[in-house]
Design a protein around this motif. Structure first.
Motif, PDB file in Angstrom:
ATOM      1  N   ASP A  46     -48.357 -52.431   0.558  1.00 43.72           N
ATOM      2  CA  ASP A  46     -48.489 -51.418  -0.148  1.00 43.72           C
ATOM      3  C   ASP A  46     -48.463 -51.698  -1.672  1.00 43.72           C
ATOM      4  O   ASP A  46     -47.417 -51.871  -2.514  1.00 43.72           O
ATOM      5  N   ILE A  47     -49.664 -51.631  -2.187  1.00 43.18           N
ATOM      6  CA  ILE A  47     -49.911 -51.958  -3.620  1.00 43.18           C
ATOM      7  C   ILE A  47     -49.274 -51.185  -4.507  1.00 43.18           C
ATOM      8  O   ILE A  47     -48.482 -51.631  -5.470  1.00 43.18           O
ATOM      9  N   MET A  48     -49.442 -49.926  -4.273  1.00 47.02           N
ATOM     10  CA  MET A  48     -48.773 -48.905  -5.201  1.00 47.02           C
ATOM     11  C   MET A  48     -47.301 -49.052  -5.257  1.00 47.02           C
ATOM     12  O   MET A  48     -46.460 -48.584  -6.275  1.00 47.02           O
TER      13      MET A  48
ATOM     14  N   PHE B  91     -46.183 -51.774  -6.943  1.00 43.32           N
ATOM     15  CA  PHE B  91     -46.119 -51.522  -8.467  1.00 43.32           C
ATOM     16  C   PHE B  91     -45.099 -50.701  -8.951  1.00 43.32           C
ATOM     17  O   PHE B  91     -44.373 -50.989  -9.927  1.00 43.32           O
ATOM     18  N   MET B  92     -44.761 -49.577  -8.098  1.00 46.43           N
ATOM     19  CA  MET B  92     -43.333 -48.956  -8.446  1.00 46.43           C
ATOM     20  C   MET B  92     -42.214 -49.733  -8.579  1.00 46.43           C
ATOM     21  O   MET B  92     -41.328 -49.727  -9.408  1.00 46.43           O
TER      22      MET B  92
ATOM     23  N   VAL C 140     -42.357 -51.769 -11.959  1.00 45.64           N
ATOM     24  CA  VAL C 140     -41.844 -51.018 -13.031  1.00 45.64           C
ATOM     25  C   VAL C 140     -40.410 -50.866 -13.020  1.00 45.64           C
ATOM     26  O   VAL C 140     -39.920 -50.837 -14.186  1.00 45.64           O
TER      27      VAL C 140
ATOM     28  N   PHE D  89     -38.853 -54.026 -14.357  1.00 44.87           N
ATOM     29  CA  PHE D  89     -38.997 -54.085 -15.627  1.00 44.87           C
ATOM     30  C   PHE D  89     -38.194 -53.331 -16.572  1.00 44.87           C
ATOM     31  O   PHE D  89     -37.859 -53.636 -17.670  1.00 44.87           O
ATOM     32  N   ILE D  90     -37.922 -51.978 -16.206  1.00 45.97           N
ATOM     33  CA  ILE D  90     -36.875 -51.139 -16.846  1.00 45.97           C
ATOM     34  C   ILE D  90     -35.642 -51.824 -17.105  1.00 45.97           C
ATOM     35  O   ILE D  90     -35.021 -52.097 -18.141  1.00 45.97           O
TER      36      ILE D  90
ATOM     37  N   VAL E  98     -30.842 -45.049 -17.351  1.00 41.17           N
ATOM     38  CA  VAL E  98     -31.979 -44.407 -16.864  1.00 41.17           C
ATOM     39  C   VAL E  98     -32.717 -45.292 -15.599  1.00 41.17           C
ATOM     40  O   VAL E  98     -33.094 -44.800 -14.617  1.00 41.17           O
TER      41      VAL E  98
ATOM     42  N   ILE F  62     -33.605 -43.673 -11.878  1.00 41.92           N
ATOM     43  CA  ILE F  62     -34.945 -43.625 -11.227  1.00 41.92           C
ATOM     44  C   ILE F  62     -34.887 -44.323 -10.025  1.00 41.92           C
ATOM     45  O   ILE F  62     -35.609 -43.807  -8.922  1.00 41.92           O
TER      46      ILE F  62
ATOM     47  N   LEU G 269     -36.215 -42.299  -6.507  1.00 46.26           N
ATOM     48  CA  LEU G 269     -37.154 -42.859  -5.709  1.00 46.26           C
ATOM     49  C   LEU G 269     -36.736 -43.122  -4.186  1.00 46.26           C
ATOM     50  O   LEU G 269     -37.262 -42.845  -3.442  1.00 46.26           O
TER      51      LEU G 269
ATOM     52  N   ILE H 239     -36.675 -39.909  -2.337  1.00 45.58           N
ATOM     53  CA  ILE H 239     -37.869 -39.644  -2.159  1.00 45.58           C
ATOM     54  C   ILE H 239     -38.225 -40.219  -0.633  1.00 45.58           C
ATOM     55  O   ILE H 239     -38.766 -39.610   0.204  1.00 45.58           O
ATOM     56  N   TYR H 240     -38.072 -41.566  -0.508  1.00 44.88           N
ATOM     57  CA  TYR H 240     -38.509 -42.104   0.794  1.00 44.88           C
ATOM     58  C   TYR H 240     -37.526 -41.852   1.674  1.00 44.88           C
ATOM     59  O   TYR H 240     -37.682 -41.866   2.913  1.00 44.88           O
TER      60      TYR H 240
ATOM     61  N   LYS I   9     -37.699 -49.569   3.769  1.00 43.32           N
ATOM     62  CA  LYS I   9     -38.526 -50.118   2.867  1.00 43.32           C
ATOM     63  C   LYS I   9     -37.524 -50.695   1.863  1.00 43.32           C
ATOM     64  O   LYS I   9     -36.458 -50.032   1.552  1.00 43.32           O
TER      65      LYS I   9
ATOM     66  N   VAL J  26     -36.254 -45.109 -23.101  1.00 39.01           N
ATOM     67  CA  VAL J  26     -36.798 -45.582 -22.067  1.00 39.01           C
ATOM     68  C   VAL J  26     -38.299 -44.972 -21.382  1.00 39.01           C
ATOM     69  O   VAL J  26     -39.100 -45.687 -21.516  1.00 39.01           O
TER      70      VAL J  26
ATOM     71  N   LEU K 235     -43.146 -49.485 -21.467  1.00 43.00           N
ATOM     72  CA  LEU K 235     -43.162 -48.736 -20.052  1.00 43.00           C
ATOM     73  C   LEU K 235     -43.577 -47.471 -20.012  1.00 43.00           C
ATOM     74  O   LEU K 235     -43.489 -47.012 -18.634  1.00 43.00           O
TER      75      LEU K 235
ATOM     76  N   PRO L 142     -46.577 -47.121 -17.474  1.00 36.95           N
ATOM     77  CA  PRO L 142     -46.081 -47.517 -15.993  1.00 36.95           C
ATOM     78  C   PRO L 142     -45.313 -46.647 -15.481  1.00 36.95           C
ATOM     79  O   PRO L 142     -45.364 -46.055 -14.122  1.00 36.95           O
TER      80      PRO L 142
ATOM     81  N   ALA M  23     -45.791 -44.283 -11.884  1.00 32.16           N
ATOM     82  CA  ALA M  23     -44.887 -44.738 -10.577  1.00 32.16           C
ATOM     83  C   ALA M  23     -44.310 -43.273 -10.288  1.00 32.16           C
ATOM     84  O   ALA M  23     -44.451 -43.154  -9.166  1.00 32.16           O
TER      85      ALA M  23
ATOM     86  N   TRP N   9     -46.998 -41.391  -8.630  1.00 30.98           N
ATOM     87  CA  TRP N   9     -47.495 -41.763  -7.336  1.00 30.98           C
ATOM     88  C   TRP N   9     -46.220 -41.593  -6.330  1.00 30.98           C
ATOM     89  O   TRP N   9     -46.573 -41.037  -5.099  1.00 30.98           O
ATOM     90  N   ALA N  10     -44.971 -41.593  -6.694  1.00 34.36           N
ATOM     91  CA  ALA N  10     -43.932 -41.222  -5.756  1.00 34.36           C
ATOM     92  C   ALA N  10     -43.838 -39.673  -5.239  1.00 34.36           C
ATOM     93  O   ALA N  10     -43.577 -39.287  -4.178  1.00 34.36           O
TER      94      ALA N  10
ATOM     95  N   LEU O 179     -44.576 -38.229  -1.686  1.00 34.43           N
ATOM     96  CA  LEU O 179     -43.700 -37.058  -0.903  1.00 34.43           C
ATOM     97  C   LEU O 179     -44.545 -36.006  -0.563  1.00 34.43           C
ATOM     98  O   LEU O 179     -44.375 -35.667   0.557  1.00 34.43           O
TER      99      LEU O 179
ATOM    100  N   MET P 145     -52.908 -42.957  -0.464  1.00 37.30           N
ATOM    101  CA  MET P 145     -53.538 -43.683  -1.633  1.00 37.30           C
ATOM    102  C   MET P 145     -54.760 -43.108  -1.993  1.00 37.30           C
ATOM    103  O   MET P 145     -55.047 -43.003  -3.253  1.00 37.30           O
TER     104      MET P 145
END
Lengths: 145, 663
Positions: free
Chosen positions: A47-49, A52-53, A56, A59-60, A81, A85, A89, A92-93, A122, B277, B283, B286, B290, B293-294, B298, B447
């Motif tokens: 799952d590319i997206m 990516f999530m 991200v 990186f935070i 923060v 996040i 996330l 959500i999943y 996941k 942040v 950031l 991105p 992100a 996308w989430a 959902l 997607m």
């Protein structure tokens, strides 16, 4: 004492950053079509997206490590923060897992024949355990006002 | 019954609409970003036998009319002369807000200051002395909390007391010898014009002329004292004067502030911490992608079982109709109404969930940041940073989004933003994506749908760049935006916002979509004796006329008819397909019919989604483009540019895909 607490936060942020970056990269690589046995064992989807999530988020925390190491006190913002996040996330999943469970067990949808909760497990969900522990430790910081 | 009229004025995003709702019991849209109120809204409240007409004005930082919303607010105060102006002030940011207070008082309006969000100010340790404020400004000040209604009764009582006092005297600020001399000279001259002097306070008029206020200068153009005024203004550098006058007003505010408020100092707040942040240079974008996308994941995955439940309901309803009502009536109800409207209603869950998530993001204050984050890119692409807010609003519906462009001061920036807004994918297009992506892209459906939204933004940005390089040459105006504080969204208000947007969809299903479905059913059923939905029906004939235009895109006559009716409302595309495929047994049946149609496959299904995204705006959007641009030329441009671009992109996808062997 304060110094020790700050050190703990840096270590915590570094560990979370590495984990999210690693799993995010794995997910993206799998999305491109390069899967290994590790993917199945660690429930890493192609799952590319999604990858990516995760990156991200990684990186935070990495930014937090960088600022806290340079003595910028406000860098702690990245840690707090970032934790929020990751929890959002994961929530959500988990909701998505719940709706799939409803389709499979409640409605008996054909598309969900043989579905088990593990199908929706996941990294974004299980990796959030560590940030959740962080949330419990520093919970006083998570109020808006 | 005795009546008074009050106007709610204030800076953008200080909670005017919340307070309006709290006073009148209305449910106007409230958003945690500036520019939600773009035109004045009215409401009523009967309080102890007195009828209070309440007018909610658009947010304005000053009474110098730079943008349309500022003009609307000022004109109302100056020309309609409400009995009382309630100046709603953000108690957490007194310095900036009290600037407008000084201008309202100069105007001679009877003002009551509502210190809104005072709970937040107190929470952070500010102590505001309302009694001292009353003494300094000679006007009452009341603490309020708009979203809970706290202090609203007190506010109303003060308003009534003020209204009973009659006209107020002007509150003067000394602007220094030079400016004061010019004010006096202008006042003397303006006094000669009976019409102007009876409508406006002379001192205010003189100050506005010295500030170079274009609207006031226009008024003076037709005045008998035009020449004398021109003589005085000849020796004045209006830009310098405007800055000097603003400085003096701030001097007054800064002199009063420490005496009415202790602490009131900005510190590194939680909002600052979050912004460090979320608006980070590297950031910010991105994180935004992100989170979006989430939200989309959902929306589409979480809604599936609920769509299935609604689908099952319509399937059993259709079955009941098929067995109990024979003939034409059965066909009308089964194929026409259930097939047309039922299919559209199946998509209620994803639409409502998407709107709920957008409401959460908006109420928290995050979406306001999106404009700030995107400004750098937008500026490079020739768009104004403020344009991103109407773009985000367009995710709900393009009509209010286009109206929200009124907060953009520069005409060129505004025109570009209006013309590209229809490319932002509104909720009405969602059913088309969900249906086609679900039918042809399996687990990748989420997607594909997300990519439609990204494509919409991409096309809007590309078109903006094109317009900037051709019809609207120049550079975008600089973007200054105040970031609202983050607030914890409440479930109640977010659900309310979801309902406000989602109920429009339900209303459309019961009216325009129902009508569209019946028309398509009629076209598919007649002339009499023809096989339902066949090529011999009127729909077939119409489709065959249009088919050559869309055949290079891989669309057949049924798609052509559906797209034609989609002009009225985009949801009708799905409804029309349901009717034309003659499957009144629910969305699952239409999915099967589409999958079994040999003329449809992933490549042209993708092309159809792209075409639906980009081709002409719906009829309501066309109407609002005409209203906001005031030009048929640009309205037709929006229609034909969209159709042309949609055709080209769908052609490239289909023909390019065939060349690459994807079909």
């Amino acid at each position: 004492m304060i110094k020790k607490d700050m050190d703990n936060r840096v270590v915590f942020a570094a560990v979370v950053a590495v984990l999210y970056l690693f799993f995010g990269l794995m997910q993206i690589v799998a999305g491109i079509g390069y899967e290994s046995g590790l993917n199945e064992a660690l429930f890493v989807p192609a799952d590319i997206m999604g990858g990516f999530m995760l990156m991200v988020v990684g990186f935070i925390f990495l930014f937090g490590v960088k600022e806290l190491n340079s003595g910028v006190g406000e860098g702690v913002a990245y840690l707090y923060v970032g934790i929020v996040i990751t929890l959002v996330l994961a929530g959500i999943y988990l909701l998505i897992m719940g709706s799939d469970a409803l389709s499979a067990y409640g409605l008996g949808s054909e598309d969900f024949d043989g579905w088990t909760p593990l199908d929706d497990l996941k990294p974004v969900i299980y990796l959030a355990v560590l940030p959740f522990l962080g949330f419990l430790k520093w919970r006083g910081r998570f109020t808006l006002g | 019954m005795k009546r008074i009229t009050i106007a709610l004025a204030g800076n953008p995003n200080v909670g005017k609409t919340s307070l309006f709702n709290a006073i009148t019991g209305a449910r106007q849209k409230v958003g945690n970003w500036p520019g939600v109120t773009v035109e004045k809204k009215t409401g009523k409240r009967v309080f102890e036998g007195l009828e209070i007409n309440v007018v909610d004005l658009p947010g304005t930082y000053s009474l110098s009319a730079y943008s349309i919303d500022e003009v609307i607010a000022r004109d109302f105060i100056v020309e309609e002369k409400p009995d009382v102006v309630v100046h709603i002030v953000d108690a957490t940011n007194l310095e900036r807000n009290l600037y407008l207070t000084t201008q309202l008082l100069e105007l001679g309006s009877r003002v009551v200051i509502a210190l809104n969000m005072s709970d937040m100010a107190e929470k952070r340790g500010d102590v505001i002395d309302t009694q001292k404020m009353r003494e300094f400004f000679e006007t009452p000040a009341v603490k309020t909390v708009g979203n809970t209604g706290e202090g609203v009764e007190n506010l109303i009582r003060e308003v009534i007391k003020e209204a009973e006092k009659g006209p107020h005297h002007e509150h003067e600020i000394g602007y220094g010898k030079g400016i004061e001399n010019d004010i006096t000279r202008l006042e003397k001259v303006l006094e000669e014009d009976m019409e102007l002097s009876s409508r406006y306070p002379l001192r205010w008029l003189a100050i506005k002329l010295l500030e170079g206020d274009e609207r006031i200068l226009e008024r003076v153009e037709g005045s008998p004292v035009k020449q004398e005024v021109g003589e005085i203004l000849k020796g004045v550098n209006t830009e310098e004067y405007e800055a000097e006058i603003a400085d003096k007003r701030y001097e007054v505010v800064n002199a009063v502030l420490p005496q009415v408020c202790t602490r009131c100092v900005q510190r590194f707040t939680k909002s600052d911490m979050i912004d460090r942040v979320l608006t980070n240079k590297y950031l910010g974008i991105p994180i935004f992608l992100a989170l979006m996308w989430a939200a989309f994941e959902l929306t589409f995955t979480f809604s599936t079982p609920f769509m299935d439940i609604i689908d099952t309901f319509f399937a059993s309803l259709a079955e009941g109709v098929a067995t109990s009502i024979p003939g034409l009536l059965g066909s009308l109800i089964g194929n026409g109404i259930i097939g047309g409207v039922g299919f559209v209603l199946v998509f209620i869950p994803p639409i409502f969930i998407l709107f709920l998530l957008l409401a959460f993001l908006e109420d928290s204050g995050y979406l306001g940041r999106a404009a700030f984050i995107m400004d750098r890119i937008m500026y490079k692409l020739g768009l104004h940073g403020k344009s991103f807010i109407p773009m985000l609003m367009g995710l709900g519906c393009n009509v209010p989004a286009i109206m929200a462009t009124r907060s953009i001061e520069d005409r060129k920036d505004r025109m570009i933003t209006i013309l590209v807004n229809p490319f932002i994918s509104c909720g009405a297009r969602l059913p088309v994506y969900v249906l086609l992506a679900g039918a042809f892209f399996g687990r990748q459906a989420g997607m594909v749908i997300f990519s439609m939204y990204v494509l919409g933004v991409g096309v809007a940005i590309f078109s903006a760049l094109l317009l900037r390089k051709t019809f609207f040459k120049g550079t975008p105006a600089p973007f200054i935006m105040e970031l609202p504080p983050y607030r914890r969204p409440t479930v109640k208000t977010s659900l309310l916002h979801m309902w406000e947007r989602g109920s429009m969809y339900l209303k459309k299903a019961g009216t325009i979509i129902l009508l569209g479905a019946i028309i398509v059913w009629f076209l598919a059923s007649f002339p009499s004796g023809v096989e339902y939905g066949s090529e011999g029906s009127y729909a077939g004939m119409l489709g065959h006329v249009l088919e050559p235009l869309v055949a290079p895109l891989g669309f057949d006559w049924k798609i052509a008819v559906a797209l034609l009716f989609g002009f009225v409302a985009k949801e009708i595309i799905v409804g029309s397909m349901g009717v034309l495929y003659g499957v009144g047994e629910g969305e699952g049946a239409l999915t099967d019919a589409l999958q079994n149609d040999p003329s449809l496959f992933p490549l042209n299904a993708l092309g159809l989604m792209v075409f639906t995204l980009i081709y002409m705006p719906c009829v309501a959007t066309v109407g609002v483009i005409k209203k906001e641009t005031g030009s048929w030329r640009w309205t037709f441009f929006a229609i034909f540019y969209g159709i042309g671009l949609a055709w080209i992109l769908a052609f490239v996808i289909y023909q390019g895909g065939i060349l690459l062997g994807y079909a």
